[in-house]
Design a protein around this motif. Structure first.
Motif, PDB file in Angstrom:
ATOM      1  N   ASP A 186       0.825  -1.209   0.000  1.00 40.04           N
ATOM      2  CA  ASP A 186       0.000   0.000   0.000  1.00 40.04           C
ATOM      3  C   ASP A 186       0.858   1.257   0.000  1.00 40.04           C
ATOM      4  N   GLY A 187       1.929   1.272   0.826  1.00 38.82           N
ATOM      5  CA  GLY A 187       2.740   2.468   0.939  1.00 38.82           C
ATOM      6  C   GLY A 187       3.705   2.665  -0.211  1.00 38.82           C
ATOM      7  N   PHE A 188       4.432   1.606  -0.569  1.00 39.40           N
ATOM      8  CA  PHE A 188       5.428   1.688  -1.631  1.00 39.40           C
ATOM      9  C   PHE A 188       4.791   1.785  -3.016  1.00 39.40           C
ATOM     10  N   TYR A 189       3.904   0.839  -3.322  1.00 40.35           N
ATOM     11  CA  TYR A 189       3.391   0.729  -4.690  1.00 40.35           C
ATOM     12  C   TYR A 189       2.217   1.660  -4.955  1.00 40.35           C
ATOM     13  N   LEU A 190       1.159   1.523  -4.164  1.00 41.90           N
ATOM     14  CA  LEU A 190      -0.042   2.318  -4.431  1.00 41.90           C
ATOM     15  C   LEU A 190       0.152   3.785  -4.065  1.00 41.90           C
ATOM     16  N   ALA A 191       0.671   4.030  -2.851  1.00 41.43           N
ATOM     17  CA  ALA A 191       0.663   5.398  -2.345  1.00 41.43           C
ATOM     18  C   ALA A 191       1.827   6.236  -2.862  1.00 41.43           C
ATOM     19  N   TYR A 192       3.056   5.699  -2.859  1.00 41.25           N
ATOM     20  CA  TYR A 192       4.181   6.553  -3.261  1.00 41.25           C
ATOM     21  C   TYR A 192       4.508   6.411  -4.748  1.00 41.25           C
ATOM     22  N   LEU A 196       4.968   9.601  -7.418  1.00 42.53           N
ATOM     23  CA  LEU A 196       5.919   9.638  -8.532  1.00 42.53           C
ATOM     24  C   LEU A 196       5.219   9.630  -9.886  1.00 42.53           C
ATOM     25  N   TRP A 197       4.271   8.722 -10.068  1.00 42.27           N
ATOM     26  CA  TRP A 197       3.609   8.633 -11.383  1.00 42.27           C
ATOM     27  C   TRP A 197       2.938   9.946 -11.780  1.00 42.27           C
ATOM     28  N   PRO A 198       2.070  10.535 -10.953  1.00 44.10           N
ATOM     29  CA  PRO A 198       1.434  11.778 -11.395  1.00 44.10           C
ATOM     30  C   PRO A 198       2.418  12.934 -11.589  1.00 44.10           C
ATOM     31  N   VAL A 199       3.394  13.094 -10.685  1.00 46.40           N
ATOM     32  CA  VAL A 199       4.337  14.204 -10.831  1.00 46.40           C
ATOM     33  C   VAL A 199       5.161  14.047 -12.100  1.00 46.40           C
ATOM     34  N   MET A 200       5.641  12.840 -12.363  1.00 44.58           N
ATOM     35  CA  MET A 200       6.470  12.615 -13.549  1.00 44.58           C
ATOM     36  C   MET A 200       5.672  12.793 -14.839  1.00 44.58           C
ATOM     37  N   HIS A 201       4.349  12.683 -14.736  1.00 47.02           N
ATOM     38  CA  HIS A 201       3.487  12.916 -15.902  1.00 47.02           C
ATOM     39  C   HIS A 201       2.818  14.290 -15.853  1.00 47.02           C
ATOM     40  N   ASN A 202       3.423  15.202 -15.089  1.00 47.66           N
ATOM     41  CA  ASN A 202       2.950  16.588 -15.010  1.00 47.66           C
ATOM     42  C   ASN A 202       1.522  16.718 -14.496  1.00 47.66           C
ATOM     43  N   ARG A 203       1.138  15.830 -13.580  1.00 52.91           N
ATOM     44  CA  ARG A 203      -0.165  15.942 -12.928  1.00 52.91           C
ATOM     45  C   ARG A 203       0.047  16.098 -11.417  1.00 52.91           C
ATOM     46  N   ILE A 204       0.698  17.190 -11.054  1.00 59.15           N
ATOM     47  CA  ILE A 204       0.967  17.459  -9.638  1.00 59.15           C
ATOM     48  C   ILE A 204      -0.332  17.567  -8.865  1.00 59.15           C
ATOM     49  N   ASP A 205      -1.386  18.024  -9.538  1.00 59.89           N
ATOM     50  CA  ASP A 205      -2.687  18.179  -8.870  1.00 59.89           C
ATOM     51  C   ASP A 205      -3.243  16.847  -8.375  1.00 59.89           C
ATOM     52  N   LEU A 206      -2.793  15.733  -8.944  1.00 59.06           N
ATOM     53  CA  LEU A 206      -3.299  14.419  -8.542  1.00 59.06           C
ATOM     54  C   LEU A 206      -2.389  13.727  -7.524  1.00 59.06           C
ATOM     55  N   PRO A 264       8.423   9.600 -18.221  1.00 59.29           N
ATOM     56  CA  PRO A 264       9.114  10.872 -18.464  1.00 59.29           C
ATOM     57  C   PRO A 264       9.829  11.395 -17.221  1.00 59.29           C
ATOM     58  N   PHE A 265      10.856  12.213 -17.451  1.00 62.96           N
ATOM     59  CA  PHE A 265      11.415  13.027 -16.377  1.00 62.96           C
ATOM     60  C   PHE A 265      10.928  14.448 -16.625  1.00 62.96           C
ATOM     61  N   PRO A 266      10.204  15.037 -15.670  1.00 60.59           N
ATOM     62  CA  PRO A 266       9.554  16.334 -15.925  1.00 60.59           C
ATOM     63  C   PRO A 266      10.524  17.500 -15.799  1.00 60.59           C
ATOM     64  N   ALA A 267      10.017  18.700 -16.064  1.00 66.66           N
ATOM     65  CA  ALA A 267      10.812  19.912 -15.858  1.00 66.66           C
ATOM     66  C   ALA A 267      11.221  20.006 -14.388  1.00 66.66           C
ATOM     67  N   PRO A 268      12.378  20.607 -14.102  1.00 68.42           N
ATOM     68  CA  PRO A 268      12.872  20.655 -12.721  1.00 68.42           C
ATOM     69  C   PRO A 268      11.860  21.190 -11.715  1.00 68.42           C
ATOM     70  N   ASP A 269      11.126  22.238 -12.057  1.00 65.20           N
ATOM     71  CA  ASP A 269      10.158  22.792 -11.106  1.00 65.20           C
ATOM     72  C   ASP A 269       9.072  21.789 -10.751  1.00 65.20           C
ATOM     73  N   ALA A 270       8.664  20.966 -11.708  1.00 65.90           N
ATOM     74  CA  ALA A 270       7.657  19.936 -11.416  1.00 65.90           C
ATOM     75  C   ALA A 270       8.245  18.868 -10.502  1.00 65.90           C
ATOM     76  N   PHE A 271       9.466  18.429 -10.775  1.00 61.71           N
ATOM     77  CA  PHE A 271      10.085  17.397  -9.948  1.00 61.71           C
ATOM     78  C   PHE A 271      10.294  17.895  -8.518  1.00 61.71           C
ATOM     79  N   ARG A 272      10.569  19.188  -8.381  1.00 64.02           N
ATOM     80  CA  ARG A 272      10.767  19.753  -7.045  1.00 64.02           C
ATOM     81  C   ARG A 272       9.490  19.759  -6.211  1.00 64.02           C
ATOM     82  N   ALA A 273       8.349  19.504  -6.825  1.00 60.55           N
ATOM     83  CA  ALA A 273       7.104  19.418  -6.056  1.00 60.55           C
ATOM     84  C   ALA A 273       7.126  18.220  -5.111  1.00 60.55           C
TER      85      ALA A 273
END
Length: 473
Positions: A85-91, A96-106, A168-177
């Motif tokens: 739950d913590g490693f796979y689903l939650a983190y 990682l998945w939403p931020v790397m795909h530019n969906r910080i809102d999710l 993808p690896f996102p823009a630095p500002d997105a990854f810093r989120a």
């Protein structure tokens, strides 16, 4: 020994040791995913594949399960419910998945889930150091294991160590989120080589290391970060082209195509094949098809859009919402545009095997591959491989798919622009045969020249056999 002498015997000596969240252990066929990419070298070097067993237990265990297939050994570990739950689903999949795909809102940022992510990376680092030999080449895969390389170094590993990021690896500002971005970024530098899918990913990662850690760029894509030197490698993944060509005309492929043909009649097939994920642009794609029906009434009754979208990660709230949206949107479009003898959209929320999908690709006049963000998207390449050279279909491809960097002869669209999708589909279904053949030949040449073997060799050859690696504290 074949396959470029087993990719120079996994770089001069030793075995290939692969580490990924899921492995091919127990698979009846090694025809898909990482298995087809790695299997030949694993077999020829009598390699090792380390990963999750697929089992979730009520308790934590350090026991490793061993399996052997065709001389390849698997070292498989169970996860506890808390770890899963913590490693796979939650983190991994909610940070990682939403931020790397530019969906910080999710993204859902919770400190305790990162502790589980660290603990599972430590678990697999411990197994890897225990099982691997210093002469082996260890190849770690994907966003599940940002930290694993550093943890191995801290345990004394001095051998060759590579990591490939499939997303993808996102823009630095997105990854810093990501609250823990510095620890993740620093850990990446413990690998000898970090492979990414596109030139844009390479640019984003290099910028991040320069801005965050004052990385110094050296020749040949190497960057000095503190006491470490890491090579960043642009290495777009390919497919097994010949295998997919063969699959597209096999018995199961022809049977799947004939089943769909009974529904299609004389209508032209517009096809989408995607895992149900918010990164795939399915909502926008459906809206683009609705716009096509608005703009061009002459296509009514003459085309049929079939979307195959097997659900995934169904316990994550964002995916549940997507399923509901797709159900509602497809129903509305069919209600608005359908007729007694015509259903504009066939939306199938289930999976099909590779051969069946290959048959559907071959039958399609148009394939829509319109993700909002994607590391590569191999559907685009599989569709091209499956085509009939005498009468090929047309690929409509998002500018935000990694594959767009290599596949300029597709019709490239902005997936957020419903009108652009509509007009591209209309252009595709009216494209003259000579133009379709010319575009297809160029695309086919491209996916053959940079296929799966090319990808594997490019990565394995990126790490010098005599790399000297300092042990991290």
């Amino acid at each position: 020994m074949t396959s470029a002498e087993a990719d120079t015997s996994a770089r001069t000596s030793g075995r290939l040791v692969a580490i990924s969240n899921r492995t091919a252990a127990g698979s009846e066929s090694k025809a898909g995913g990482l298995a087809v990419a790695l299997w030949e070298t694993l077999v020829e070097t009598k390699g090792l594949w380390i990963g999750w067993s697929g089992r979730v237990l009520d308790f934590e265990t350090a026991r490793v399960n061993y399996v052997e297939e065709e001389g390849v050994q698997f070292a498989l570990s169970d996860l506890s419910r808390r770890q899963y739950d913590g490693f796979y689903l939650a983190y991994a999949n909610s940070v990682l998945w939403p931020v790397m795909h530019n969906r910080i809102d999710l993204a859902v940022f919770e400190a305790d889930t990162y502790r589980n992510y660290r603990s599972v990376n430590e678990k697999f680092a411990r197994i890897a150091v225990q099982e691997a030999r210093q002469e082996d080449f260890i190849w770690v895969h994907d966003y599940h294991f940002f930290l694993l390389g550093r943890m191995m170094r801290q345990r004394g590993w001095q051998g060759r160590l590579g990591w490939f990021l499939h997303i993808p690896f996102p823009a630095p500002d997105a990854f810093r989120a990501i609250p823990q971005h510095r620890e993740l970024g620093e850990a990446m530098c413990a690998y000898d080589v970090v492979g990414v899918q596109t030139g844009k990913d390479l640019y984003n990662l290099a910028r991040y290391l320069e801005e965050e850690f004052d990385a110094e760029e050296l020749p040949d894509g190497r960057f000095k970060v503190g006491e470490r030197t890491v090579r960043l490698l642009h290495c777009p993944i390919g497919i097994d082209v010949d295998a997919f060509v063969k699959a597209s005309t096999c018995e199961d492929a022809q049977l799947a195509a004939s089943k769909l043909d009974r529904f299609l009649g004389n209508r032209q097939l517009v096809l989408g094949v995607d895992r149900m994920d918010y990164s795939k642009g399915l909502i926008q794609r459906f809206e683009g098809m609705a716009d096509l029906f608005d703009r061009h009434p002459d296509v009514h009754g003459h085309i049929s859009f079939t979307q195959i979208a097997p659900p995934s990660r169904t316990v994550v709230e964002g995916y549940q919402q997507l399923r509901q949206q797709l159900d509602e949107l497809s129903g509305r479009i069919n209600g608005d545009y359908g007729d007694l003898d015509w259903i504009p959209i066939r939306y199938l929320a289930r999976g099909y095997d590779r051969d069946e999908i290959a048959g559907l690709y071959r039958a399609a006049k148009v394939c829509l591959v319109t993700p909002l963000q994607d590391g590569m998207n191999l559907v685009a390449k599989e569709f091209i491989a499956a085509q009939n050279p005498d009468d090929p279909g047309v690929l409509v491809l998002s500018q935000f798919a990694g594959a767009a960097e290599q596949m300029n002869e597709a019709l490239i669209v902005n997936p957020y622009d419903a009108g652009a999708i509509a007009e591209a589909v209309y252009q595709a279904i009216h494209m003259p045969l000579a133009e379709r053949q010319a575009r297809w030949r160029s695309l086919m040449d491209g996916i053959r020249s940079q296929d799966l073997v090319w990808w594997r060799q490019r990565f394995l050859n990126a790490v010098p056999a005599d790399a000297e690696v300092p042990v991290l504290s």
